[in-house]
Design an enzyme around this catalytic site. Structure first.
Site, PDB file in Angstrom:
ATOM      1  N   GLU A  79     -54.407 -47.621  91.711  1.00 40.80           N
ATOM      2  CA  GLU A  79     -53.891 -46.414  91.066  1.00 40.80           C
ATOM      3  C   GLU A  79     -55.018 -45.453  90.711  1.00 40.80           C
ATOM      4  O   GLU A  79     -56.036 -45.853  90.175  1.00 40.80           O
ATOM      5  CB  GLU A  79     -53.123 -46.793  89.779  1.00 40.80           C
ATOM      6  CG  GLU A  79     -51.926 -47.692  90.021  1.00 40.80           C
ATOM      7  CD  GLU A  79     -50.849 -47.051  90.884  1.00 40.80           C
ATOM      8  OE1 GLU A  79     -50.871 -45.817  91.060  1.00 40.80           O
ATOM      9  OE2 GLU A  79     -49.993 -47.803  91.401  1.00 40.80           O
ATOM     10  N   ARG A  89     -36.781 -46.812  84.034  1.00 32.74           N
ATOM     11  CA  ARG A  89     -35.576 -46.965  84.852  1.00 32.74           C
ATOM     12  C   ARG A  89     -34.687 -48.060  84.271  1.00 32.74           C
ATOM     13  O   ARG A  89     -33.463 -47.975  84.275  1.00 32.74           O
ATOM     14  CB  ARG A  89     -36.011 -47.324  86.292  1.00 32.74           C
ATOM     15  CG  ARG A  89     -34.915 -47.500  87.317  1.00 32.74           C
ATOM     16  CD  ARG A  89     -35.492 -47.847  88.694  1.00 32.74           C
ATOM     17  NE  ARG A  89     -36.335 -49.045  88.709  1.00 32.74           N
ATOM     18  CZ  ARG A  89     -35.885 -50.289  88.857  1.00 32.74           C
ATOM     19  NH1 ARG A  89     -34.594 -50.522  89.019  1.00 32.74           N
ATOM     20  NH2 ARG A  89     -36.726 -51.308  88.869  1.00 32.74           N
ATOM     21  N   CYS A 142     -46.419 -50.461  83.309  1.00 30.61           N
ATOM     22  CA  CYS A 142     -47.741 -50.463  83.950  1.00 30.61           C
ATOM     23  C   CYS A 142     -48.483 -49.156  83.705  1.00 30.61           C
ATOM     24  O   CYS A 142     -49.660 -49.154  83.342  1.00 30.61           O
ATOM     25  CB  CYS A 142     -47.617 -50.723  85.456  1.00 30.61           C
ATOM     26  SG  CYS A 142     -47.071 -52.394  85.832  1.00 30.61           S
ATOM     27  N   HIS A 166     -51.601 -52.122  91.604  1.00 33.95           N
ATOM     28  CA  HIS A 166     -50.258 -52.681  91.813  1.00 33.95           C
ATOM     29  C   HIS A 166     -50.259 -53.591  93.035  1.00 33.95           C
ATOM     30  O   HIS A 166     -50.906 -53.281  94.037  1.00 33.95           O
ATOM     31  CB  HIS A 166     -49.231 -51.557  92.039  1.00 33.95           C
ATOM     32  CG  HIS A 166     -48.546 -51.105  90.785  1.00 33.95           C
ATOM     33  ND1 HIS A 166     -48.703 -49.847  90.257  1.00 33.95           N
ATOM     34  CD2 HIS A 166     -47.681 -51.767  89.948  1.00 33.95           C
ATOM     35  CE1 HIS A 166     -47.960 -49.736  89.160  1.00 33.95           C
ATOM     36  NE2 HIS A 166     -47.331 -50.893  88.947  1.00 33.95           N
TER      37      HIS A 166
END
Ligand code: PCA
Length: 170
Positions: A79, A89, A142, A166
Site C-alpha cells: 500500500e 462495508r 486495515c 495486503h
C-alpha cells in the site's frame, strides 16, 4: 541489531482463517540481523491500533509492517497511501460499523507509506510471487491501522519506518 514488528489480523466476515496471520505467524524470530516481533491484531476499529501502539511503545522498533487480507485481489499489494476515513462495508468483529467517519480531525487527509513500495514489489516478484503497488488500502480496519500508524510515526517516531501490505486469499 534492528528490530521490527510485523502484524497480521484475526479472521473476519465469515472466514475462519486470515492468511495475513498465517503468513506472519510462520516467520522466524530473526531474519538476517533483524529481530522480529509478530503480533496478531483484532479486526476492531477501536482496539487494533491500540494493541499495535502498545507494542510499539514497548519495543521501540525500527520498522513496522502491518499485513491484512484483501480477498478480491490476486497479488500481494504494497500500500502506498492511507486516508483519513473509516467507511466500513461490513461491521468489524465488535459489531461496530462506521460510515464515512473521519479517523482523526486533527490529522491530515492522507499519509504516504514510508516503505519503499516499488523495491518491495520487485523483491516479491523476484521470489516468484505476484506483487503490485496499491493506491488504496480501502476504508476498513486495515486502512485505519495504516493511517494511525503513519500518524504516530509523523508525530512521535520520525525515525521509524512503517507501512502496510495486503495479501490475497489463500
Ligand atoms: N483485512 C481487512 C481488515 C482485516 C483484514 O485482514 C481490511 O482490508 O481492512
Amino acid at each position: 541489531m534492528n528490530t521490527a514488528i510485523i502484524t497480521g489480523f484475526e479472521p473476519f466476515d465469515s472466514d475462519s482463517i486470515n492468511p495475513s496471520w498465517l503468513a506472519v505467524n510462520a516467520l522466524p524470530e530473526r531474519v538476517g540481523a533483524c529481530q522480529l516481533t509478530r503480533l496478531l491484531l483484532p479486526v476492531s476499529f477501536k482496539n487494533a491500533f491500540a494493541r499495535l501502539e502498545e507494542a510499539i511503545d514497548t519495543c521501540r522498533p525500527d520498522l513496522v509492517i502491518c499485513t491484512g487480507l484483501a480477498a478480491r485481489r490476486t497479488s500481494i499489494t504494497v500500500e502506498r497511501v492511507a486516508i483519513n476515513i473509516d467507511d466500513a462495508r461490513i461491521p468489524d468483529n465488535d459489531g461496530f460499523h462506521p460510515i464515512e467517519r473521519r479517523i482523526d480531525y486533527a490529522a491530515p487527509d492522507a499519509y504516504f507509506s514510508c516503505l519503499p513500495a516499488r523495491a518491495i514489489c520487485e523483491k516479491i516478484s523476484e521470489a516468484g510471487l505476484p506483487a503490485a503497488i496499491s493506491d488504496s488500502a480501502g476504508t476498513y480496519v486495515c486502512n485505519n491501522v495504516m493511517f494511525r500508524l503513519l500518524h504516530l510515526i509523523a508525530n512521535r517516531y520520525p525515525k521509524m519506518l512503517g507501512g502496510f501490505i495486503h495479501v490475497p486469499a489463500t
